[in-house]
Design an enzyme around this catalytic site. Structure first.
Site, PDB file in Angstrom:
ATOM      1  CE1 TYR A  40       4.637   7.993 -10.472  1.00  7.60           C
ATOM      2  CE2 TYR A  40       5.396   7.375 -12.669  1.00  7.60           C
ATOM      3  CZ  TYR A  40       5.359   7.152 -11.302  1.00  7.60           C
ATOM      4  OH  TYR A  40       6.054   6.089 -10.772  1.00  7.60           O
TER       5      TYR A  40
ATOM      6  CB  ILE B 117       8.335  -2.901 -10.039  1.00  9.81           C
ATOM      7  CG1 ILE B 117       9.459  -2.196 -10.822  1.00  9.81           C
ATOM      8  CG2 ILE B 117       8.894  -3.881  -9.003  1.00  9.81           C
ATOM      9  CD1 ILE B 117      10.434  -3.063 -11.566  1.00  9.81           C
TER      10      ILE B 117
ATOM     11  CB  ALA C 154       6.660  14.558 -10.599  1.00  6.51           C
TER      12      ALA C 154
HETATM   13  P1  NAP Z   1       3.402   1.768  -3.532  1.00  7.77           P
HETATM   14  O1  NAP Z   1       3.388   0.296  -3.449  1.00  7.77           O
HETATM   15  O2  NAP Z   1       2.163   2.496  -3.890  1.00  7.77           O
HETATM   16  O3  NAP Z   1       3.979   2.352  -2.153  1.00  7.77           O
HETATM   17  C1  NAP Z   1       4.097   3.726  -2.001  1.00  7.77           C
HETATM   18  C2  NAP Z   1       4.845   4.035  -0.728  1.00  7.77           C
HETATM   19  O4  NAP Z   1       5.041   5.456  -0.651  1.00  7.77           O
HETATM   20  C3  NAP Z   1       4.099   3.645   0.528  1.00  7.77           C
HETATM   21  O5  NAP Z   1       5.047   3.219   1.477  1.00  7.77           O
HETATM   22  C4  NAP Z   1       3.439   4.950   0.954  1.00  7.77           C
HETATM   23  O6  NAP Z   1       3.196   5.041   2.368  1.00  7.77           O
HETATM   24  C5  NAP Z   1       4.516   5.938   0.576  1.00  7.77           C
HETATM   25  N1  NAP Z   1       4.028   7.295   0.400  1.00  7.77           N
HETATM   26  C6  NAP Z   1       3.148   7.765  -0.522  1.00  7.77           C
HETATM   27  N2  NAP Z   1       2.969   9.083  -0.359  1.00  7.77           N
HETATM   28  C7  NAP Z   1       3.741   9.455   0.687  1.00  7.77           C
HETATM   29  C8  NAP Z   1       3.984  10.682   1.349  1.00  7.77           C
HETATM   30  N3  NAP Z   1       3.384  11.807   0.958  1.00  7.77           N
HETATM   31  N4  NAP Z   1       4.834  10.697   2.416  1.00  7.77           N
HETATM   32  C9  NAP Z   1       5.449   9.552   2.819  1.00  7.77           C
HETATM   33  N5  NAP Z   1       5.270   8.359   2.219  1.00  7.77           N
HETATM   34  C10 NAP Z   1       4.419   8.319   1.174  1.00  7.77           C
HETATM   35  O7  NAP Z   1       4.482   2.261  -4.608  1.00  7.77           O
HETATM   36  P2  NAP Z   1       5.737   1.498  -5.247  1.00  7.77           P
HETATM   37  O8  NAP Z   1       5.312   0.808  -6.470  1.00  7.77           O
HETATM   38  O9  NAP Z   1       6.479   0.756  -4.188  1.00  7.77           O
HETATM   39  O10 NAP Z   1       6.595   2.758  -5.728  1.00  7.77           O
HETATM   40  C11 NAP Z   1       7.711   3.258  -4.999  1.00  7.77           C
HETATM   41  C12 NAP Z   1       8.381   4.330  -5.847  1.00  7.77           C
HETATM   42  O11 NAP Z   1       8.814   3.765  -7.088  1.00  7.77           O
HETATM   43  C13 NAP Z   1       7.468   5.486  -6.224  1.00  7.77           C
HETATM   44  O12 NAP Z   1       8.189   6.693  -6.226  1.00  7.77           O
HETATM   45  C14 NAP Z   1       7.030   5.143  -7.637  1.00  7.77           C
HETATM   46  O13 NAP Z   1       6.662   6.294  -8.352  1.00  7.77           O
HETATM   47  C15 NAP Z   1       8.286   4.503  -8.162  1.00  7.77           C
HETATM   48  N6  NAP Z   1       8.059   3.605  -9.306  1.00  7.77           N
HETATM   49  C16 NAP Z   1       7.308   2.487  -9.164  1.00  7.77           C
HETATM   50  C17 NAP Z   1       7.118   1.644 -10.268  1.00  7.77           C
HETATM   51  C18 NAP Z   1       6.324   0.381 -10.197  1.00  7.77           C
HETATM   52  O14 NAP Z   1       6.138  -0.241 -11.245  1.00  7.77           O
HETATM   53  N7  NAP Z   1       5.852  -0.050  -9.046  1.00  7.77           N
HETATM   54  C19 NAP Z   1       7.697   1.995 -11.493  1.00  7.77           C
HETATM   55  C20 NAP Z   1       8.457   3.143 -11.589  1.00  7.77           C
HETATM   56  C21 NAP Z   1       8.643   3.932 -10.482  1.00  7.77           C
HETATM   57  P3  NAP Z   1       1.790   4.527   3.027  1.00  7.77           P
HETATM   58  O15 NAP Z   1       1.873   3.027   3.037  1.00  7.77           O
HETATM   59  O16 NAP Z   1       1.789   5.132   4.400  1.00  7.77           O
HETATM   60  O17 NAP Z   1       0.688   5.024   2.139  1.00  7.77           O
END
Ligand code: NAP
Length: 242
Positions: A153, A186, A156
């Site tokens: 991670y 978050i 990437a």
């Molecule tokens: P999340 O709640 O796990 O949601 C992930 C989202 O990505 C879902 O809508 C999922 O769709 C979609 N997804 C996953 N794989 C996919 C694919 N191959 N093609 C299309 N859609 C895909 O994650 P999140 O916390 O909102 O994170 C969003 C972004 O922020 C990510 O890139 C994560 O790495 C980054 N981020 C998050 C945090 C944090 O603390 N939450 C911190 C730093 C960075 P489905 O619902 O269809 O599975």
């Protein structure tokens, strides 16, 4: 109508970003991979807020699926183009390097980094033609400082930062900005299994961030006001030192 595509908009940060961009006046294209029910809920929230939205499912790691989905979108909107792209879809497959499987490495890199490449390359042509565009890449604190158990991670997300900086310079003269956001912790599905009580102690603000706070930053970067900001990585992490 100005169109914004948000990948991974069925849940978490992507849902909050889609909702916010809809409130800002964009027609939002809500991408997701498999969770149709959650994506429909995002669309419902967009419509309840008086916004316009549509669903566009595809796997961001599948270049052919992206081509097909975006071609079908274009045929349905022959006069339009997507001026805002939020590369938000991402997954975690944490493991210590010594135990890490090839699939864990590849799935994370394919989704975050190759997904960015396939979609951005496809949409860039129209942005260049129209001399207007905003590309916002959801990186992470993990991509800035590295976190143990996340070599895949962190790699990437760090690569996404490198690509952001390089592409920003390629397209700046065409009035396209490319920036990365680096959230800390978050509250979303991605972080729900973490030990929030312990991790909160490390955060100067003493709490996890809210998806709406990341959406607010994304909204600014997508706006006309952010026209002179490009090639940047903006942290949003409650004061965690990076
Ligand atoms: P999340 O709640 O796990 O949601 C992930 C989202 O990505 C879902 O809508 C999922 O769709 C979609 N997804 C996953 N794989 C996919 C694919 N191959 N093609 C299309 N859609 C895909 O994650 P999140 O916390 O909102 O994170 C969003 C972004 O922020 C990510 O890139 C994560 O790495 C980054 N981020 C998050 C945090 C944090 O603390 N939450 C911190 C730093 C960075 P489905 O619902 O269809 O599975």
């Amino acid at each position: 109508m100005k169109y914004a595509l948000v990948t991974g908009a069925s849940r978490g940060l992507g849902r909050a970003v889609a909702l916010r961009l809809a409130k800002d006046g964009f027609a939002v294209i809500i991408n997701y991979q498999s969770n149709k029910e959650a994506a429909e809920e995002t669309l419902k929230l967009v419509q309840e807020a008086g916004g316009n939205g549509e669903l566009l499912p595809f796997d961001v790691a599948d270049s052919k699926a992206i081509e097909t989905a975006l071609e079908s979108w274009q045929s349905a909107h022959p006069e339009e183009y997507i001026s805002v792209l939020v590369n938000n879809a991402g997954i975690r497959k944490d493991n210590l390097m010594i135990f890490m499987q090839e699939t864990e490495w590849n799935n994370v890199v394919d989704t975050t980094l190759n997904g960015f490449f396939y979609i951005t390359r496809r949409l860039l042509k129209d942005m260049i033609t129209h001399r207007n565009g905003r590309i916002i890449n959801m990186s992470s604190l993990s991509g800035l400082k590295g976190l143990p158990g996340q070599t895949n991670y962190s790699a990437a997300k760090a690569a996404l930062i490198g690509a952001t900086k390089a592409l920003a310079q390629e397209v700046a003269a065409r009035k396209i900005t490319v920036n990365a956001i680096a959230p800390g912790f978050i509250s979303t599905d991605m972080t729900k299994e973490l030990n929030e009580a312990e991790l909160k102690k490390l955060i100067p603000m003493g709490r996890f961030g809210k998806p709406e706070e990341v959406a607010s930053l994304t909204s600014f970067l997508a706006s006309d006001e952010a026209a002179y900001i490009t090639g940047q990585v903006i942290s949003i992490n409650g004061g965690l030192y990076t």
